[in-house]
Design a protein around this motif. Structure first.
Motif, PDB file in Angstrom:
ATOM      1  N   TYR A 232     -12.083   3.003  -0.253  1.00 53.29           N
ATOM      2  CA  TYR A 232     -11.480   3.842   0.788  1.00 53.29           C
ATOM      3  C   TYR A 232     -10.407   4.760   0.214  1.00 53.29           C
ATOM      4  O   TYR A 232     -10.395   5.967   0.494  1.00 53.29           O
ATOM      5  CB  TYR A 232     -10.879   2.935   1.861  1.00 53.29           C
ATOM      6  N   LYS A 265     -14.185   2.162   6.635  1.00 54.91           N
ATOM      7  CA  LYS A 265     -12.963   1.416   6.887  1.00 54.91           C
ATOM      8  C   LYS A 265     -12.429   0.776   5.616  1.00 54.91           C
ATOM      9  O   LYS A 265     -13.181   0.461   4.696  1.00 54.91           O
ATOM     10  CB  LYS A 265     -13.221   0.341   7.941  1.00 54.91           C
ATOM     11  N   ASN A 266     -11.110   0.572   5.604  1.00 53.71           N
ATOM     12  CA  ASN A 266     -10.477  -0.038   4.426  1.00 53.71           C
ATOM     13  C   ASN A 266     -10.218  -1.520   4.592  1.00 53.71           C
ATOM     14  O   ASN A 266      -9.640  -2.151   3.702  1.00 53.71           O
ATOM     15  CB  ASN A 266      -9.178   0.685   4.078  1.00 53.71           C
ATOM     16  N   LYS A 268      -8.163  -2.832   6.538  1.00 50.57           N
ATOM     17  CA  LYS A 268      -6.770  -3.064   6.917  1.00 50.57           C
ATOM     18  C   LYS A 268      -6.369  -2.215   8.121  1.00 50.57           C
ATOM     19  O   LYS A 268      -5.185  -1.948   8.339  1.00 50.57           O
ATOM     20  CB  LYS A 268      -5.852  -2.738   5.738  1.00 50.57           C
ATOM     21  N   GLY A 269      -7.371  -1.767   8.860  1.00 53.31           N
ATOM     22  CA  GLY A 269      -7.103  -0.979  10.050  1.00 53.31           C
ATOM     23  C   GLY A 269      -7.278   0.512   9.873  1.00 53.31           C
ATOM     24  O   GLY A 269      -7.316   1.257  10.850  1.00 53.31           O
ATOM     25  N   GLY A 270      -7.375   0.982   8.642  1.00 47.80           N
ATOM     26  CA  GLY A 270      -7.577   2.406   8.397  1.00 47.80           C
ATOM     27  C   GLY A 270      -9.047   2.762   8.376  1.00 47.80           C
ATOM     28  O   GLY A 270      -9.888   1.924   8.045  1.00 47.80           O
ATOM     29  N   ALA A 271      -9.369   3.999   8.723  1.00 46.58           N
ATOM     30  CA  ALA A 271     -10.766   4.438   8.728  1.00 46.58           C
ATOM     31  C   ALA A 271     -10.847   5.934   8.496  1.00 46.58           C
ATOM     32  O   ALA A 271     -10.029   6.697   9.003  1.00 46.58           O
ATOM     33  CB  ALA A 271     -11.439   4.064  10.047  1.00 46.58           C
TER      34      ALA A 271
END
Length: 818
Positions: A232, A265-266, A268-271
């Protein structure tokens, strides 16, 4: 003073970072020696990465990257109009003080900014075979910007083999790899061996107006050292430097999402919303099937392919695909079926068959060669004196079949003709076929309907026609798309077939032909391929496509009466066949298996009992109130047709891994596992008897049960008939080698039969993957007649009165008089 000290400390830190970072240049390697020589200019604006950071080279080609603790490679994004001269990556810590990359201009810029490439996937072999030669020769004959393998190379031996034999030097074009789940193998970390052979597991490159990104499988047989966050973080920086005018194509071993929004997505909540970066295609493998679809209204196409080396898990044909992408998205997908070598077959007219429409002669020719595209087919007609009477250029109907019609002289019934066909391929090779024939006009009359595959819901039909010796061709036409298992059905004067288009979804649908003349009455285009059995009931034609949509069409004119809205939301692809009983149509798999009232499309019940498994290219079967279905890599299931309640399931003794369907005989279920026939009590699901078979039974067939024999079709050794009483082998029939391979993991020299034989009087009629339709003596397996289609015959025949209807993979539908 404090500010001065702070400024000096920052400068010192920056200088240290630069000193500990990575430097080099990207240059135009004009002599191709892989060394930066005096006078070779640098190339600016090229992306260079350490696996996290991404920078652009300066005008002179120089770059500097910071140190990154997880970095093992420095790699470039090869720019459009260039190819790497030696490699697009260099391993860190190999004594290098500078990391230079040479590139060379390609012979011609991608036309119109398009990129055209060859993709293979899931080869899973460490042995060289014709499939590899086919790909190499195709690239040589037809050209391509690059070649890519989308994973499962596979295991240690497979990785070593591909690195040595399938690479940029041997294939003649830049060759790239994705890492699949079976490419994460034992080592210090899962991708250690892959990296030693193919370099970084994620990277990018440009061709034309397209930015290509390779991403890795995030799980596999052994734990990888990279994480979703690693990919990511790099991807975010790579895309930030992407030209906004470019379209984006991602490669991965598996599909990211079935949805229309592609979020990377990573963990950890990121996309990253890839739709915002002009994503046009997601190209993947893993599922071992041929499947293509557009995701909602996004214009994003995902494309899966079966293996190039052997048959797919759902019996997908061995193949590689050729994909063209431009700024607006995927422009063309062509599937090339491996192992097909210089095929030219005249279907009509020949000494064994002459098709007519009115007083016009149907010229139908199947021509195919994996490594070279057919450019033209011509036909010349001579009379008995050798005088040229007609010559015509045939038109392509599918990528395998060419057709034309010509008028015959008034006295054609008394004339002996000689016909000569030539097929010219793009590699310059010309094939020639010739035959002498006499036109006859057999009379055929359909009597009695054949409204589903194998004639009835028991999947164990018998036609009573007796006294015939050899079928005589009456008419032939092409449905306009490939026919997989969408076997002909007959009702109310029409023959219905289902076609597939696993590339562009253009030529898929249901076609109706006039049973007397073969003329197309109507065609209904479906959203995706209908791969398996269709049915006709109460004047309604029913079929379910690969995305799970069921269509109910008026048989008279193809008008859509109703369509289900049960769009599948995940893989696997639906490639099974539904079944009809008492006004109810049963279709689908897992949570998408439903019972529909044919009259209005009302859903009577939806299966909640099981889900999962791979696609199973088998048709459902019904006897009384028992519905038998299944899922590959899951189970065989018995359901109550009235409620959908699960009555029993079996996953033991090879029944979990099945390609074929069940048939009923004498209140018992006959079904095969991997290499054993099971006779199962219909009510309890318990095995009552079995016959071990020494060969793989991984075909899309059901057992044929007669009063004397149990007839089984195999993946490699043709047909085997066992005595019902003694369980001893009674006879065998082995056709010729398959033209392409479809049964899972089946290889040369397999003689595969993917169509269930149909009993017609004292004979069995069956198509084979060698391109022939065979007539066998039911008691002995002896061949009494055969007809050459020249492309695999995978679908079952239909019989009505003295007419027999057959279809081949090339899309030809033929009527024979018995």
């Amino acid at each position: 003073m404090k500010q001065l000290v702070l400024w000096m400390l920052l400068c010192t830190a920056a200088g240290t970072a630069t000193a500990q970072g990575y430097t080099g240049r990207v240059y135009q390697d004009r002599n191709g020696n892989g060394v930066f020589d005096a006078g070779e200019p640098g190339l600016g604006g090229v992306k260079v990465s350490n696996g996290l950071d991404v920078v652009l080279t300066a005008a002179d080609g120089a770059y500097t990257l910071p140190e990154y603790g997880k970095a093992r490679f420095i790699f470039i994004s090869t720019p459009a109009g260039y190819r790497f001269s030696k490699s697009f990556y260099t391993r860190i810590g190999t004594g290098n003080t500078s990391y230079d990359f040479g590139v060379q201009t390609v012979g011609a810029a991608a036309a119109g900014g398009r990129a055209r490439f060859v993709r293979m996937t899931d080869t899973e072999t460490f042995r060289y075979g014709q499939w590899a030669t086919d790909i190499k020769n195709y690239v040589r004959n037809e050209g391509a910007d690059f070649l890519i393998h989308t994973g499962d190379i596979c295991y240690e031996k497979g990785l070593q083999f591909h690195a040595q034999q399938i690479n940029t030097e041997t294939m003649g074009v830049p060759t790239y790899y994705c890492i699949g789940n079976h490419d994460l193998v034992k080592g210090a970390y899962g991708e250690e061996l892959y990296e030693s052979l193919f370099g970084p597991v994620y990277y990018s490159f440009d061709v034309g107006d397209v930015h290509f990104v390779v991403t890795p499988m995030l799980y596999g047989d052994y734990k990888a050292s990279y994480t979703a966050a690693d990919v990511y973080n790099w991807l975010q920086k790579d895309l930030a430097l992407m030209d906004k005018q470019q379209s984006l194509v991602l490669f991965n071993h598996d599909l990211l999402t079935y949805d229309s929004v592609f979020l990377y997505k990573n963990g950890k909540g990121g996309a990253i919303n890839l739709n915002d970066h002009q994503l046009k295609a997601w190209i993947y493998g893993h599922w071992h099937n041929n499947f293509s679809r557009v995701h909602g209204n996004s214009n994003i196409r995902s494309i899966c392919a079966g293996p190039a080396a052997d048959g797919g898990i759902d019996n997908a044909a061995s193949n590689f695909d050729v994909i063209t992408v431009g700024q607006q998205g995927v422009e063309q997908v062509q599937r090339r079926y491996t192992y097909v070598d210089n095929q030219l077959t005249v279907l009509s007219p020949t000494a064994t068959g002459v098709a007519m429409q009115g007083d016009s002669l149907t010229i139908s020719v199947n021509a195919y060669h994996t490594a070279s595209v057919v450019k033209a087919v011509h036909y010349r007609l001579y009379d008995s004196k050798g005088q040229l009477r007609q010559q015509v250029a045939l038109k392509p109907v599918t990528d395998w079949n060419w057709q034309a019609r010509i008028a015959l002289p008034a006295n054609y019934l008394s004339v002996v003709f000689n016909g000569q066909a030539t097929a010219t391929f793009s590699n310059g090779k010309v094939l020639f076929a010739s035959d002498t024939f006499r036109v006859n006009r057999p009379k055929g009359v359909a009597a009695g309907e054949w409204t589903t595959m194998l004639g009835n819901a028991l999947r164990n039909a018998k036609a009573d026609r007796t006294g015939w010796v050899q079928p005589k061709l009456l008419w032939m036409n092409n449905a306009g798309g490939h026919i997989w298992k969408g076997a002909p059905v007959y009702a109310a004067g029409k023959v219905f077939v289902a076609t597939i288009d696993d590339e562009e979804n253009k030529n898929c649908g249901i076609t109706a032909l006039d049973a007397r003349t073969g003329q197309v009455s109507w065609h209904y285009k479906t959203r995706n391929s209908i791969k398996q059995a269709i049915s006709c009931s109460e004047g309604v034609v029913l079929g379910t496509d690969a995305e799970g949509i069921t269509y109910a069409l008026r048989a008279a004119d193809g008008h859509l009466l109703w369509k289900s809205n049960t769009l599948m939301q995940s893989l696997a692809v639906y490639d099974g066949g539904g079944v009809v009983k008492d006004g109810i149509y049963y279709t689908g798999s897992g949570n998408y298996m439903q019972a529909f009232r044919i009259s209005n499309g009302e859903v009577l019940w939806t299966n909640k009992e099981w889900k999962g498994g791979e696609g199973t290219p088998a048709a459902m079967a019904i006897q009384d109130n028992l519905l038998v279905t299944g899922a590959n890599w899951q189970s065989l299931f018995g359901h109550d047709i009235r409620t959908g309640q699960l009555l029993w399931k079996r996953s033991d003794e090879g029944l979990r891994f099945r390609s074929g369907g069940a048939s009923f005989y004498d209140k018992q279920v006959y079904v095969t596992g991997i290499n054993k026939l099971h006779v199962i009590d219909a009510m309890s699901g318990e095995t009552k008897d079995s016959i071990p078979v020494p060969y793989a039974l991984k075909t899309m067939t059901a057992p044929v049960v007669t009063d004397r024999h149990i007839v089984l079709c195999t993946a490699e050794q043709g047909i085997m008939a066992y005595d019902r009483q003694s369980k001893q082998l009674s006879w065998t029939f082995r056709p010729e080698e398959a033209l392409f391979y479809s049964a899972p993991y089946t290889l040369y020299p397999a003689a595969t039969v993917e169509a269930t034989p149909v009993r017609v009087g004292d004979k069995l009629v069956v198509g084979a993957s060698d391109g022939y339709l065979y007539v066998l003596e039911a008691g002995s397996g002896k061949v009494s007649a055969r007809y050459h289609f020249g492309s695999p015959v995978l679908a079952e025949v239909a019989v009505s009165g003295n007419l027999l209807f057959a279809a081949d993979f090339a899309g030809n539908v033929a009527a024979f008089v018995l």
